[in-house]
Design an enzyme around this catalytic site. Structure first.
Site, PDB file in Angstrom:
ATOM      1  N   HIS A  14     -80.804 -21.624  12.477  1.00 22.58           N
ATOM      2  CA  HIS A  14     -80.197 -22.110  11.234  1.00 22.58           C
ATOM      3  C   HIS A  14     -81.114 -23.169  10.637  1.00 22.58           C
ATOM      4  O   HIS A  14     -81.752 -23.927  11.360  1.00 22.58           O
ATOM      5  CB  HIS A  14     -78.820 -22.719  11.532  1.00 22.58           C
ATOM      6  CG  HIS A  14     -78.000 -22.995  10.295  1.00 22.58           C
ATOM      7  ND1 HIS A  14     -78.075 -24.168   9.591  1.00 22.58           N
ATOM      8  CD2 HIS A  14     -77.094 -22.215   9.642  1.00 22.58           C
ATOM      9  CE1 HIS A  14     -77.230 -24.110   8.555  1.00 22.58           C
ATOM     10  NE2 HIS A  14     -76.627 -22.943   8.565  1.00 22.58           N
TER      11      HIS A  14
ATOM     12  N   GLU B 242     -73.014 -16.775  12.316  1.00 23.52           N
ATOM     13  CA  GLU B 242     -72.840 -15.347  12.073  1.00 23.52           C
ATOM     14  C   GLU B 242     -72.482 -14.584  13.339  1.00 23.52           C
ATOM     15  O   GLU B 242     -71.796 -13.560  13.293  1.00 23.52           O
ATOM     16  CB  GLU B 242     -74.140 -14.751  11.500  1.00 23.52           C
ATOM     17  CG  GLU B 242     -74.375 -15.191  10.083  1.00 23.52           C
ATOM     18  CD  GLU B 242     -75.745 -14.818   9.589  1.00 23.52           C
ATOM     19  OE1 GLU B 242     -76.574 -14.346  10.385  1.00 23.52           O
ATOM     20  OE2 GLU B 242     -75.988 -15.010   8.394  1.00 23.52           O
TER      21      GLU B 242
END
Lengths: 382, 382
Positions: B257, B311
């Site tokens: 991320h 996710e």
């Protein structure tokens, strides 16, 4: 909590990298597309050649660009599945509200990442086709199919009216489209580049750009210039009307720009076009109101460097072309699809996610109000 | 030509001002909404109370927030003029492509500037109503009207399936919606704030945000986690599959991320939810793949600080809730409408046009190619 090193609320003093598409000289009043000053292009250069210049980075082999003429011609017919969405739109929507949904509806799953020139031409070709279809349907009229041989400017007027447009109107609209085709890193183009930076598609970017252009601070005000001129009505009322409006601290539309600290070169070019095509009475009123307004504004703010902006003579030119004020900003968007496509291609060519930070200055963690938000049982199956 | 003082292509090191909505602690792995750590909220706090917290800045008087429950209930019925646009959409569109047009179609001319809480509730309420309508129609099924008494989470499942959802699935989806409701200054929220900064409306901002979320770098990848787990198929194939994939320099989905340099707190919370609701075999596979993938990724890039991102367990939870992978990112968007509404309100409360510069490094003015773009006669009436 952690502050970012460079804080800039409006990003005025931040550059998001480099571009080779257009240069806005705010201090000197210049706009350059790929090395060509707009003075060299307008009036007279076909919009198709400007599109070529913006998308490919170099001038076409001849004018109008054969590749772009052919690409737009091929792309204009819209699949019925998209026409059905446009025909389902409420006919009472403001055109700009409709155009946002129209642009989004162009995305039929065939626009990918990275964007392509062909996708750009589909966007540029189809936006005016569907806008004209919507406008005619809203007026209870059947759609007019594009003409195979027509230019982008001529086709737009043809599809709106169903009549062969006067050459002078095509000429004036062509100049307008050329002048509004790109403008460096404006807010709508920036919104598009943010979307492309996540590897989203051209239609998603253009839809976001249109939503950003919709704001009156960016693209939404030229119709208000027409409304202002209508409200003034005649030259002898201009001075009083303007003085009263300023006394009420209300805005005069068409003056001042965040970047240009001198005359906007597009305003100069549009003024020249207006002199050729506008109704002489309307032109006289516009020029008088411009003089009085600038005098009054400069007296009120001597240090503000206020000049006529692009919206002012956009309104006069688009009126002369025969467009209703509700179509002024949608027509701006139609012109700008070229720049959006060029910026999407450029962003994707050397991409990086655009994601700034923001400083959290709210309630610190755990120091919230005495009453916490109630937490239900952790698991309904317990 | 003039360079801006601060150049930042991705704006990583730039802050666009201040926010009181949510704080993302990338170094420590924290996410705070208005002073509440998401650990204090999830699982169990109704989405309606999280919406209250985000929009009003303080917790509701009781849970679920009576004002938000009532506001969403009132806003859910969609005018037929908007339903017609949704029903005209090609049923073969990818759901996220359809959702962009659906969000735009919500803009019926009634969303103004500045945005209001009521407009925010209309966006939050109607996005899932119309998404479910589209999904059912695409499957050849009639629409299911929302239930007056149902929560946002329960109604979404009800409208998709036409069946009363199992409490455990509602509970899991509610946690997901809570966790994805806001996330500081991400790319889609930033695109929305750029639109609002021009005094555009909430729907324009949300449509642009959706177009930005659509990019796989931002919101478009959770379905690929499911595809990856499907492709691996069984635990004994995991190690070989991952090794081969990395040998081909292909991406493993669900890791890393831009902001979090430790475990994403949403991933931890979603993992906990998954432990309660996911099929045990799927959970076992997901956990094994996670371990092997992180090991392999860390061996390949020892300094990268790679962790599981939101996710990964989003996919496992949304699968368990019964959603098909094509609806994962649209459901993310449904959750995020709350944050978008909150950021639109905040941007408008102290607004300034967001308009960065870009450095022009293209062909200098006048130094273009030998062949100029041809200029047609200046006036067709000559």
């Amino acid at each position: 909590m952690k502050s970012s090193p460079h804080v800039s609320k409006g990003l005025d003093d931040v550059s998001v990298g480099v571009s080779r598409i257009s240069w806005v000289g705010g201090e000197t009043g210049e706009l350059v597309y790929r090395g060509f000053s707009i003075d060299e292009l307008v009036p007279g250069v076909p919009y198709e050649s400007v599109v070529h210049l913006l998308l490919y980075g170099e001038p076409p082999s001849s004018d109008p660009s054969p590749e772009i003429v052919e690409g737009l011609r091929r792309a204009r017919p819209v699949p019925p599945s998209i026409e059905r969405v446009v025909d389902a739109l409420d006919p009472h929507l403001p055109p700009l509200e409709a155009l946002r949904t129209i642009l989004s509806a162009l995305g039929d799953g065939s626009y990918g990442y990275p964007p392509t020139v062909e996708e750009g031409l589909r966007l540029i070709a189809r936006a005016p086709v569907l806008l004209a279809r919507y406008v005619r349907r809203a007026a209870g009229r059947p759609p007019v199919a594009p003409q195979e041989a027509g230019s982008q400017a001529a086709n737009f007027l043809w599809m709106l009216t169903g009549e062969s447009p006067e050459p002078a109107k095509v000429w004036a609209l062509e100049g307008y489209l050329d002048l509004l085709a790109d403008h460096g890193m404006n807010a709508s183009t920036f919104a598009l580049r943010v979307a492309i930076s996540t590897q989203s598609d051209l239609i998603s970017g253009a839809t976001g750009a249109l939503g950003t252009l919709k704001g009156p601070v960016h693209g939404g005000a030229p119709s208000r210039v027409s409304e202002m001129l209508d409200a003034i009505g005649s030259p002898e009322r201009a001075a009083t009307w303007i003085a009263e409006r300023l006394a009420r601290k209300e805005v005069l539309y068409g003056f001042g720009h965040r970047v240009y600290k001198t005359e906007d070169p597009r305003a100069i070019a549009l003024h020249a076009i207006a002199r050729r095509v506008a109704d002489p009475h309307r032109l006289e009123l516009a020029e008088l109101v411009e003089r009085i307004a600038l005098d009054a504004l400069r007296r009120a703010k001597p240090n503000a460097r206020l000049y006529t902006n692009v919206e002012y003579y956009s309104a006069v030119v688009l009126e002369a072309v025969g467009l209703p004020p509700g179509l002024f900003t949608p027509t701006f968007a139609v012109a700008r699809t070229a720049g959006w496509a060029a910026h999407a291609l450029e962003q994707a060519s050397d991409n990086r996610l655009i994601r700034p930070d923001i400083d959290y200055v709210g309630v610190p963690k755990g120091q919230h109000w005495p009453r916490p938000v109630a937490r239900a049982p952790a698991d309904p199956s317990n």
